[in-house]
Motif scaffolding. Structure first.
Motif, PDB file in Angstrom:
ATOM      1  N   ILE B 234       7.205   0.087   9.006  1.00  0.00           N
ATOM      2  CA  ILE B 234       6.060  -0.170   8.103  1.00  0.00           C
ATOM      3  C   ILE B 234       5.194   1.075   8.014  1.00  0.00           C
ATOM      4  CG2 ILE B 234       3.916  -1.498   7.874  1.00  0.00           C
ATOM      5  CD1 ILE B 234       5.458  -3.837   9.187  1.00  0.00           C
ATOM      6  N   GLY B 235       5.026   1.745   9.168  1.00  0.00           N
ATOM      7  CA  GLY B 235       4.210   2.969   9.202  1.00  0.00           C
ATOM      8  C   GLY B 235       4.780   4.024   8.271  1.00  0.00           C
ATOM      9  N   SER B 236       6.118   4.189   8.345  1.00  0.00           N
ATOM     10  CA  SER B 236       6.706   5.220   7.479  1.00  0.00           C
ATOM     11  C   SER B 236       6.551   4.831   6.012  1.00  0.00           C
ATOM     12  CB  SER B 236       8.164   5.447   7.866  1.00  0.00           C
ATOM     13  OG  SER B 236       8.873   4.250   7.767  1.00  0.00           O
ATOM     14  N   ILE B 237       6.706   3.509   5.748  1.00  0.00           N
ATOM     15  CA  ILE B 237       6.528   3.050   4.355  1.00  0.00           C
ATOM     16  C   ILE B 237       5.092   3.312   3.904  1.00  0.00           C
ATOM     17  CG2 ILE B 237       6.453   1.002   2.904  1.00  0.00           C
ATOM     18  CD1 ILE B 237       8.841  -0.025   4.649  1.00  0.00           C
ATOM     19  N   VAL B 238       4.162   3.038   4.806  1.00  0.00           N
ATOM     20  CA  VAL B 238       2.761   3.238   4.460  1.00  0.00           C
ATOM     21  C   VAL B 238       2.481   4.723   4.234  1.00  0.00           C
ATOM     22  CG1 VAL B 238       0.408   3.109   5.348  1.00  0.00           C
ATOM     23  CG2 VAL B 238       1.910   1.148   5.523  1.00  0.00           C
ATOM     24  N   ASP B 239       3.151   5.580   5.032  1.00  0.00           N
ATOM     25  CA  ASP B 239       3.013   7.021   4.808  1.00  0.00           C
ATOM     26  C   ASP B 239       3.440   7.370   3.381  1.00  0.00           C
ATOM     27  OD1 ASP B 239       1.974   7.606   7.227  1.00  0.00           O
ATOM     28  OD2 ASP B 239       3.861   8.246   8.167  1.00  0.00           O
ATOM     29  N   ILE B 240       4.582   6.796   2.973  1.00  0.00           N
ATOM     30  CA  ILE B 240       5.076   7.042   1.606  1.00  0.00           C
ATOM     31  C   ILE B 240       4.040   6.580   0.587  1.00  0.00           C
ATOM     32  CG2 ILE B 240       6.837   6.349  -0.066  1.00  0.00           C
ATOM     33  CD1 ILE B 240       8.772   6.210   2.389  1.00  0.00           C
ATOM     34  N   ILE B 241       3.498   5.351   0.874  1.00  0.00           N
ATOM     35  CA  ILE B 241       2.499   4.796  -0.069  1.00  0.00           C
ATOM     36  C   ILE B 241       1.284   5.707  -0.147  1.00  0.00           C
ATOM     37  CG2 ILE B 241       0.863   2.891  -0.374  1.00  0.00           C
ATOM     38  CD1 ILE B 241       3.068   1.065   0.801  1.00  0.00           C
ATOM     39  N   THR B 242       0.859   6.194   1.050  1.00  0.00           N
ATOM     40  CA  THR B 242      -0.295   7.093   1.090  1.00  0.00           C
ATOM     41  C   THR B 242      -0.029   8.349   0.255  1.00  0.00           C
ATOM     42  OG1 THR B 242      -0.730   6.315   3.321  1.00  0.00           O
ATOM     43  CG2 THR B 242      -1.875   8.302   2.631  1.00  0.00           C
ATOM     44  N   HIS B 243       1.186   8.891   0.502  1.00  0.00           N
ATOM     45  CA  HIS B 243       1.569  10.089  -0.251  1.00  0.00           C
ATOM     46  C   HIS B 243       1.550   9.818  -1.751  1.00  0.00           C
ATOM     47  CE1 HIS B 243       3.315  14.030  -0.661  1.00  0.00           C
ATOM     48  NE2 HIS B 243       4.334  13.534  -1.427  1.00  0.00           N
ATOM     49  N   ILE B 244       2.114   8.637  -2.127  1.00  0.00           N
ATOM     50  CA  ILE B 244       2.139   8.259  -3.549  1.00  0.00           C
ATOM     51  C   ILE B 244       0.716   8.145  -4.075  1.00  0.00           C
ATOM     52  CG2 ILE B 244       2.686   6.377  -5.132  1.00  0.00           C
ATOM     53  CD1 ILE B 244       5.225   5.931  -3.384  1.00  0.00           C
ATOM     54  N   ALA B 245      -0.145   7.562  -3.264  1.00  0.00           N
ATOM     55  CA  ALA B 245      -1.539   7.393  -3.700  1.00  0.00           C
ATOM     56  C   ALA B 245      -2.208   8.744  -3.919  1.00  0.00           C
ATOM     57  CB  ALA B 245      -2.294   6.579  -2.659  1.00  0.00           C
ATOM     58  N   GLN B 246      -1.941   9.678  -2.972  1.00  0.00           N
ATOM     59  CA  GLN B 246      -2.531  11.020  -3.104  1.00  0.00           C
ATOM     60  C   GLN B 246      -2.015  11.689  -4.390  1.00  0.00           C
ATOM     61  OE1 GLN B 246      -1.480  12.975   0.517  1.00  0.00           O
ATOM     62  NE2 GLN B 246      -3.233  12.105   1.653  1.00  0.00           N
ATOM     63  N   LYS B 247      -0.689  11.546  -4.546  1.00  0.00           N
ATOM     64  CA  LYS B 247      -0.105  12.144  -5.759  1.00  0.00           C
ATOM     65  C   LYS B 247      -0.716  11.519  -7.009  1.00  0.00           C
ATOM     66  CE  LYS B 247       2.821  15.203  -4.360  1.00  0.00           C
ATOM     67  NZ  LYS B 247       2.656  16.592  -4.760  1.00  0.00           N
ATOM     68  N   THR B 248      -0.846  10.182  -6.987  1.00  0.00           N
ATOM     69  CA  THR B 248      -1.424   9.465  -8.126  1.00  0.00           C
ATOM     70  C   THR B 248      -2.845   9.945  -8.399  1.00  0.00           C
ATOM     71  OG1 THR B 248      -0.115   7.589  -7.429  1.00  0.00           O
ATOM     72  CG2 THR B 248      -1.822   7.163  -9.066  1.00  0.00           C
ATOM     73  N   ASN B 249      -3.559  10.110  -7.281  1.00  0.00           N
ATOM     74  CA  ASN B 249      -4.945  10.565  -7.382  1.00  0.00           C
ATOM     75  C   ASN B 249      -5.006  11.947  -8.034  1.00  0.00           C
ATOM     76  OD1 ASN B 249      -7.643  10.502  -7.126  1.00  0.00           O
ATOM     77  ND2 ASN B 249      -7.701  10.827  -4.892  1.00  0.00           N
ATOM     78  N   LEU B 250      -4.095  12.818  -7.566  1.00  0.00           N
ATOM     79  CA  LEU B 250      -4.042  14.176  -8.125  1.00  0.00           C
ATOM     80  C   LEU B 250      -3.670  14.153  -9.608  1.00  0.00           C
ATOM     81  CD1 LEU B 250      -4.421  17.038  -7.150  1.00  0.00           C
ATOM     82  CD2 LEU B 250      -1.944  17.159  -6.769  1.00  0.00           C
ATOM     83  N   LEU B 251      -2.670  13.266  -9.856  1.00  0.00           N
ATOM     84  CA  LEU B 251      -2.274  13.132 -11.270  1.00  0.00           C
ATOM     85  C   LEU B 251      -3.450  12.652 -12.121  1.00  0.00           C
ATOM     86  CD1 LEU B 251       1.322  11.630 -11.019  1.00  0.00           C
ATOM     87  CD2 LEU B 251       0.660  13.870 -11.948  1.00  0.00           C
ATOM     88  N   SER B 282      -8.156   3.333  -4.028  1.00  0.00           N
ATOM     89  CA  SER B 282      -8.115   2.031  -3.364  1.00  0.00           C
ATOM     90  C   SER B 282      -6.817   1.881  -2.584  1.00  0.00           C
ATOM     91  CB  SER B 282      -8.248   0.941  -4.435  1.00  0.00           C
ATOM     92  OG  SER B 282      -8.153  -0.312  -3.817  1.00  0.00           O
ATOM     93  N   SER B 283      -5.684   2.290  -3.253  1.00  0.00           N
ATOM     94  CA  SER B 283      -4.398   2.211  -2.556  1.00  0.00           C
ATOM     95  C   SER B 283      -4.432   3.063  -1.293  1.00  0.00           C
ATOM     96  CB  SER B 283      -3.271   2.700  -3.453  1.00  0.00           C
ATOM     97  OG  SER B 283      -3.164   1.888  -4.575  1.00  0.00           O
ATOM     98  N   GLY B 284      -4.988   4.281  -1.446  1.00  0.00           N
ATOM     99  CA  GLY B 284      -5.061   5.167  -0.280  1.00  0.00           C
ATOM    100  C   GLY B 284      -5.886   4.550   0.840  1.00  0.00           C
ATOM    101  N   ALA B 285      -7.050   3.934   0.442  1.00  0.00           N
ATOM    102  CA  ALA B 285      -7.897   3.311   1.469  1.00  0.00           C
ATOM    103  C   ALA B 285      -7.148   2.185   2.167  1.00  0.00           C
ATOM    104  CB  ALA B 285      -9.180   2.780   0.823  1.00  0.00           C
ATOM    105  N   SER B 286      -6.459   1.355   1.330  1.00  0.00           N
ATOM    106  CA  SER B 286      -5.695   0.252   1.927  1.00  0.00           C
ATOM    107  C   SER B 286      -4.624   0.790   2.853  1.00  0.00           C
ATOM    108  CB  SER B 286      -5.061  -0.604   0.825  1.00  0.00           C
ATOM    109  OG  SER B 286      -6.070  -1.208   0.056  1.00  0.00           O
ATOM    110  N   ALA B 287      -3.962   1.853   2.355  1.00  0.00           N
ATOM    111  CA  ALA B 287      -2.911   2.432   3.190  1.00  0.00           C
ATOM    112  C   ALA B 287      -3.496   2.960   4.506  1.00  0.00           C
ATOM    113  CB  ALA B 287      -2.212   3.558   2.431  1.00  0.00           C
ATOM    114  N   SER B 288      -4.698   3.552   4.373  1.00  0.00           N
ATOM    115  CA  SER B 288      -5.354   4.034   5.610  1.00  0.00           C
ATOM    116  C   SER B 288      -5.649   2.890   6.546  1.00  0.00           C
ATOM    117  CB  SER B 288      -6.654   4.752   5.242  1.00  0.00           C
ATOM    118  OG  SER B 288      -6.360   5.920   4.542  1.00  0.00           O
ATOM    119  N   GLU B 289      -6.165   1.793   5.935  1.00  0.00           N
ATOM    120  CA  GLU B 289      -6.436   0.616   6.784  1.00  0.00           C
ATOM    121  C   GLU B 289      -5.155   0.134   7.445  1.00  0.00           C
ATOM    122  OE1 GLU B 289      -8.452  -2.512   4.757  1.00  0.00           O
ATOM    123  OE2 GLU B 289     -10.069  -1.175   4.079  1.00  0.00           O
ATOM    124  N   ILE B 290      -4.061   0.084   6.610  1.00  0.00           N
ATOM    125  CA  ILE B 290      -2.779  -0.371   7.176  1.00  0.00           C
ATOM    126  C   ILE B 290      -2.361   0.570   8.314  1.00  0.00           C
ATOM    127  CG2 ILE B 290      -0.324  -0.647   6.703  1.00  0.00           C
ATOM    128  CD1 ILE B 290      -1.141  -1.549   3.882  1.00  0.00           C
TER     129      ILE B 290
END
Lengths: 143, 427
Positions: B234-251, B282-290
């Motif tokens: 789950i942690g690795s998945i959340v890392d991916i989600i975090t990365h996606i969120a950062q990328k999304t944010n940058l985009l 929000s996704s990043g925050a949730s991912a951080s919480e996760i």
């Protein structure tokens, strides 16, 4: 109303108008340039263009240290320039009147004026001033 | 010819009286003056009287003197000679007296000889008796001393037997105490055996429970490991989600920049980009919480795993402890059963000992009675022996006195001179 992107580098808070920014990238590998001046970290390949990466605090003789891999690509008709920064914050929507009342400052290190925003002071960078300062520095160092 | 002295006296008187009468008749015839006649007659009568008197008296006194001399000899103890009277024509009573005295001498000689012999024998016998009595006295002294020792010994024996009796009675009481203690011990050992059996059963049940707990904990441990792996994923998945969120944010940032560069035409696009940026944040925050939750969960599962490991160690130790306890209970059981057996045998032995001790007490009481009687008897014997000793001493002194008496008798008898002749003729 104008839009400002605040960011930090070398411990200071700076701001740029969105109209002066072309793009923000975070994963472009920096290629080391032999013989480059202290303020030039290297170059990145952005969409086929080779652009120099400038470390402003190092350029102006402050805080020579590692920057985060986040970079702001400046939009300039003559030549594009990339700033290596620490963090990038969310875009601020500032009233134009408020932006115009920002305090003017002595022509110094690319900073055009200071903007007070919610208890913080943002040093607003001006591309023209910045460009002149960098060119001046380069001429002084013979580069 | 035998003439009695009385007859001799009569003859003498008759002669004297006759001569007086004859003179009275003769004198006037002779021519003697008248005045002288009386005188001459008287003188003549006196003369005749004197002559006869002298004659008779001489005759008597000579024999009587001999007899007196002989009697004197006898009285002096001289029995060696017999009385011998002068030969006379007229034998009278003096002869009888002399013969009688000679018979007396013979009898005395025999008697004295016999007395002397007997006294010698008595002396010898009494001396022997005296020494024998002395010996007996000494022996009886020894007997007396011995019996006194026996008496003392008997008293000591009585005292000792009394002590023994006390000791044996105490011993009997002790044995009874031992018997009751053994009884209690038997009961205690039986209780101990029961308790140890229960304890052993409980230890067995505890081991079974412990095994179940161990299996459960093993399962839990496996589940925790699996859970931990899942959490890692789950942690690795959340890392991916975090990365996606950062990328999304940058985009979204770049989209906002593009919209700003487009001016008024990009206004709506800018709003969408802003929304996307907010969603990405929000996704990043949730991912951080996760991520934070995962970190917490990881720490918890590490703690849980450590706890499980500790629990396993503790359970292993507990199992060993329970095995030890079970072994201990088994040992207690064996010893308690052993104790029970021993206590039972002690009880039986001490019960038989009680009977024996009672017998011993009775026997010693009998001994005590006998010893007391012995003491009394030996005291009586001692008294009797002392009396006997006294009697022996009396006998010794009596025999000594007897010996002295015999000596005195011999001495008395030795006054008699026996001479050589014996029973010789009487002249």
């Amino acid at each position: 109303m104008i839009q400002i992107l605040p960011f930090t580098m070398g411990g200071g808070l700076y701001g740029l108008s969105l109209t002066d920014i072309q793009e923000v990238v975070d994963d472009a590998p920096i290629h080391y340039l032999p013989g480059a001046p202290v303020g030039i970290l290297g170059a990145i390949n952005l969409h086929g263009r080779i652009l120099p990466v400038v470390d402003l605090p190092a350029q102006f003789g402050h805080d020579v240290g590692p920057r985060a891999e986040r970079m702001i690509v400046l939009s300039n008709a003559k030549s594009a320039l990339v700033l290596a920064v620490d963090t990038v914050r969310s875009v601020l929507n500032v009233e134009a009147a408020l932006a115009e009342v920002c305090r003017p400052v002595a022509d110094q290190e690319g900073v055009a004026g200071l903007l007070d925003w919610k208890g913080e002071t943002i040093r607003m960078l001006s591309l023209e001033v910045l460009w002149e300062d960098i060119r001046h520095l380069c001429e002084m160092s013979g580069g | 010819m035998r003439i009695e002295i009385s007859q001799k006296f009569i003859v003498g008187f008759i002669v004297v009286v006759g001569s007086v009468v004859l003179l009275n008749n003769i004198v006037p015839l002779v021519g003697i003056p008248d005045y002288l006649q009386q005188l001459v007659a008287t003188l003549g009568a006196l003369l005749v009287g004197l002559l006869f008197g002298w004659f008779f008296s001489k005759t008597f006194t000579s024999n009587i003197g001999i007899i007196t001399t002989g009697a004197g000899r006898i009285s002096n103890g001289d029995l060696s000679r017999k009385i011998r009277l002068q030969k006379r024509l007229a034998i009278d009573e003096t002869e009888d007296l002399a013969n009688s005295l000679n018979l007396v001498v013979d009898s005395l000689r025999n008697l004295v000889g016999q007395i002397s012999t007997s006294a010698l024998r008595v002396n010898e016998s009494s001396q022997g008796l005296s020494s024998t009595a002395a010996d007996m006295s000494a022996i009886s002294h020894q007997v007396s001393g011995t019996i006194e020792q026996i008496s003392k010994g008997a008293e000591t024996q009585v005292a000792m037997v009394d002590k023994v009796l006390r000791v044996v009675k105490e011993m009997a009481m002790s044995i009874e105490l031992v018997a009751s203690s053994a009884q209690k011990l038997t009961v205690s050992a039986a209780e101990t055996t029961d308790t140890a059996r229960q304890g052993e059963a409980m230890a067995g049940a505890a081991i079974v429970n412990m095994k179940e707990v161990l299996e459960q904990v093993d399962t839990n441990s496996t589940q925790i490991v699996a859970f931990s792996e899942h959490v890692q994923k789950i942690g690795s998945i959340v890392d991916i989600i975090t990365h996606i969120a950062q990328k999304t944010n940058l985009l979204a940032l770049n989209a906002t920049i593009e919209a700003a560069r487009a001016g008024e035409a990009g206004h709506g696009f800018a709003i969408v980009a802003d929304e996307i940026s907010k969603l990405a944040e929000s996704s990043g925050a949730s991912a951080s919480e996760i991520t934070a939750l995962i970190e917490t969960t990881k720490a918890e599962s590490v703690r849980a795993q450590q706890s499980t490991t500790r629990s396993l160690q503790v359970i292993d130790e507990g199992r060993e402890s329970i095995n030890i306890v079970s072994d201990a209970f088994q040992a207690i059981l064996d010893r308690a059963e052993n104790s029970q057996t021993k206590a039972n045998s002690i009880k039986e032995l001490s019960e038989s000992q009680i009977g024996s001790a009672q017998d011993i007490v009775e026997a010693i009481e009998e001994i005590s009675r006998v010893a007391e009687e012995n003491a009394a008897s030996s005291e009586e014997v001692s008294a009797v022996t002392e009396e006997q000793t006294f009697a022996m001493e009396g006998m010794t002194s009596s025999s000594l006195k007897l010996s002295q008496l015999a000596d005195e008798l011999l001495e008395s008898v030795s006054r008699f001179q026996m001479g050589s002749e014996r029973g010789s003729d009487v002249k």
